[in-house]
Write an enzyme that holds these catalytic residues in place. Sequence first.
Site, PDB file in Angstrom:
ATOM      1  N   GLU A 194      -9.639  -0.476  -1.506  1.00  0.00           N
ATOM      2  CA  GLU A 194      -9.261   0.914  -1.190  1.00  0.00           C
ATOM      3  C   GLU A 194      -9.313   1.780  -2.453  1.00  0.00           C
ATOM      4  O   GLU A 194      -9.608   2.973  -2.371  1.00  0.00           O
ATOM      5  CB  GLU A 194      -7.874   0.931  -0.523  1.00  0.00           C
ATOM      6  CG  GLU A 194      -7.969   0.411   0.909  1.00  0.00           C
ATOM      7  CD  GLU A 194      -6.722  -0.267   1.444  1.00  0.00           C
ATOM      8  OE1 GLU A 194      -5.637  -0.100   0.868  1.00  0.00           O
ATOM      9  OE2 GLU A 194      -6.859  -0.989   2.456  1.00  0.00           O
ATOM     10  N   HIS A 223      -8.498  -3.100  -5.930  1.00  0.00           N
ATOM     11  CA  HIS A 223      -8.437  -3.231  -4.476  1.00  0.00           C
ATOM     12  C   HIS A 223      -9.558  -2.397  -3.861  1.00  0.00           C
ATOM     13  O   HIS A 223      -9.899  -1.331  -4.372  1.00  0.00           O
ATOM     14  CB  HIS A 223      -7.065  -2.759  -3.959  1.00  0.00           C
ATOM     15  CG  HIS A 223      -6.871  -3.095  -2.511  1.00  0.00           C
ATOM     16  ND1 HIS A 223      -7.417  -2.330  -1.513  1.00  0.00           N
ATOM     17  CD2 HIS A 223      -6.229  -4.120  -1.898  1.00  0.00           C
ATOM     18  CE1 HIS A 223      -7.109  -2.880  -0.341  1.00  0.00           C
ATOM     19  NE2 HIS A 223      -6.383  -3.965  -0.550  1.00  0.00           N
ATOM     20  N   GLY A 264      -7.124  -4.806   7.385  1.00  0.00           N
ATOM     21  CA  GLY A 264      -6.465  -3.908   8.324  1.00  0.00           C
ATOM     22  C   GLY A 264      -7.179  -3.773   9.663  1.00  0.00           C
ATOM     23  O   GLY A 264      -6.878  -2.883  10.444  1.00  0.00           O
ATOM     24  N   LYS A 305       0.852  -1.203   0.000  1.00  0.00           N
ATOM     25  CA  LYS A 305       0.000   0.000   0.000  1.00  0.00           C
ATOM     26  C   LYS A 305       0.887   1.251   0.000  1.00  0.00           C
ATOM     27  O   LYS A 305       1.965   1.229  -0.584  1.00  0.00           O
ATOM     28  CB  LYS A 305      -0.982  -0.037   1.171  1.00  0.00           C
ATOM     29  CG  LYS A 305      -1.743  -1.369   1.237  1.00  0.00           C
ATOM     30  CD  LYS A 305      -2.864  -1.386   2.217  1.00  0.00           C
ATOM     31  CE  LYS A 305      -3.540  -2.758   2.189  1.00  0.00           C
ATOM     32  NZ  LYS A 305      -4.700  -2.835   3.035  1.00  0.00           N
TER      33      LYS A 305
HETATM   34  P1  PGA Z   1      -4.331  -6.483   5.593  1.00  0.00           P
HETATM   35  O1  PGA Z   1      -4.592  -5.970   4.099  1.00  0.00           O
HETATM   36  O2  PGA Z   1      -3.587  -7.785   5.478  1.00  0.00           O
HETATM   37  O3  PGA Z   1      -3.522  -5.395   6.243  1.00  0.00           O
HETATM   38  O4  PGA Z   1      -5.669  -6.678   6.241  1.00  0.00           O
HETATM   39  C1  PGA Z   1      -4.927  -6.850   3.073  1.00  0.00           C
HETATM   40  C2  PGA Z   1      -5.117  -6.087   1.782  1.00  0.00           C
HETATM   41  O5  PGA Z   1      -5.730  -5.021   1.797  1.00  0.00           O
HETATM   42  O6  PGA Z   1      -4.669  -6.524   0.704  1.00  0.00           O
END
Ligand code: PGA
Length: 256
Positions: A103, A101, A177, A16
Site C-alpha cells: 500500500e 508495504h 484484503g 493499517k
Molecule cells: P490482510 O492484509 O490480512 O487484510 O489481507 C495483510 C497486509 O496487508 O499486511
Amino acid sequence: MGLDMARRKLIAGNWKMNGLQSARKQVQDLITLQGGEMLAKLDVLLCPPATLLADMVRDAGASGLHMGGQDCHAEDHGAHTGDIAASMLKDCGAAYVIVGHSERRADHGESSAEVKAKAEAALAAGLIAIVCVGETLHEREAGQAFSVVGGQVKGSVPDGATAENCVLAYEPVWAIGTGKVATTDDIAAMHGHIRELLDALGGTALVDARVLYGGSVKPGNASDIFALDNVDGGLIGGASLKAADFSAIIDATNGR
Ligand code: PGA
C-alpha cells in the site's frame, strides 16, 4: 537470535489506518486470551497507527507483546512534514517497523531503493525491519511473479541485514484484503525462492532470516500456511483488528 532461537515464528498484526483510542482494549484482550505462554514460544507483534503506538506500548507492559510502526522515513530527523523517523518509533517503545508495504509502494510510489533506505534507517535506529514484497495480479498472470518479487528482494533488503534485524514478508498484492489466498503450493514456491535469494544476498547472515506470508490470513487458513517449510509466520491485516481472531491465528502456529 542464538541457534536455538533460529527462525522463531513471528505473528505480526498490521492495523493499517484503523483504530481510535477505544481499540486499545484489544491489547488487554489479547494478553488475557494468550497469556505469557505464547509470548514465550513465539514473537507476537502489533503495528497500530502511530497515534496509538506509545499508548499501546504501555498497555502491553511486561507481557512480552511487541509493538511496531507501519512505516518510517529514511532520514533520522529534519524538514519532512507528516513523516516519522525510525528513531522516534524506537523512542516510544517500538521494536519493529514495516517498510515497503504494497500500500505504501502503490499509494506513495515508493521504489525498492526508497524501501531499502527506510530499512537501513530502521536498522540504524535499532529496530527490526519487516521488508514487504509481492507481485500484483497482472504481474502474476503475465508470469512475472518470481522476477518481480526477486527484484524487490534484491532492491529492498538493507545493507547490514541479518536474521536478527531483518524479516521478509511475502504478500501477493491480489491477496491483500480480498479474501483470496495464494495456494499453499504457490506460497511454498515463492518462499523457497525468497530464501534462495536471501542466501545469495546475505550468505550466512540471512540463512535464518524469517520470511512471513501475508494476504487474507484468517483463523481458518492459518494452520495450513504456517505448516509450510519456509513460512516463519504471518503478517496479518484485517484479522489482527480483533483480539479473538488474532489469537486464533497465533494458536494456529501450534507453538511451533
Ligand atoms: P490482510 O492484509 O490480512 O487484510 O489481507 C495483510 C497486509 O496487508 O499486511
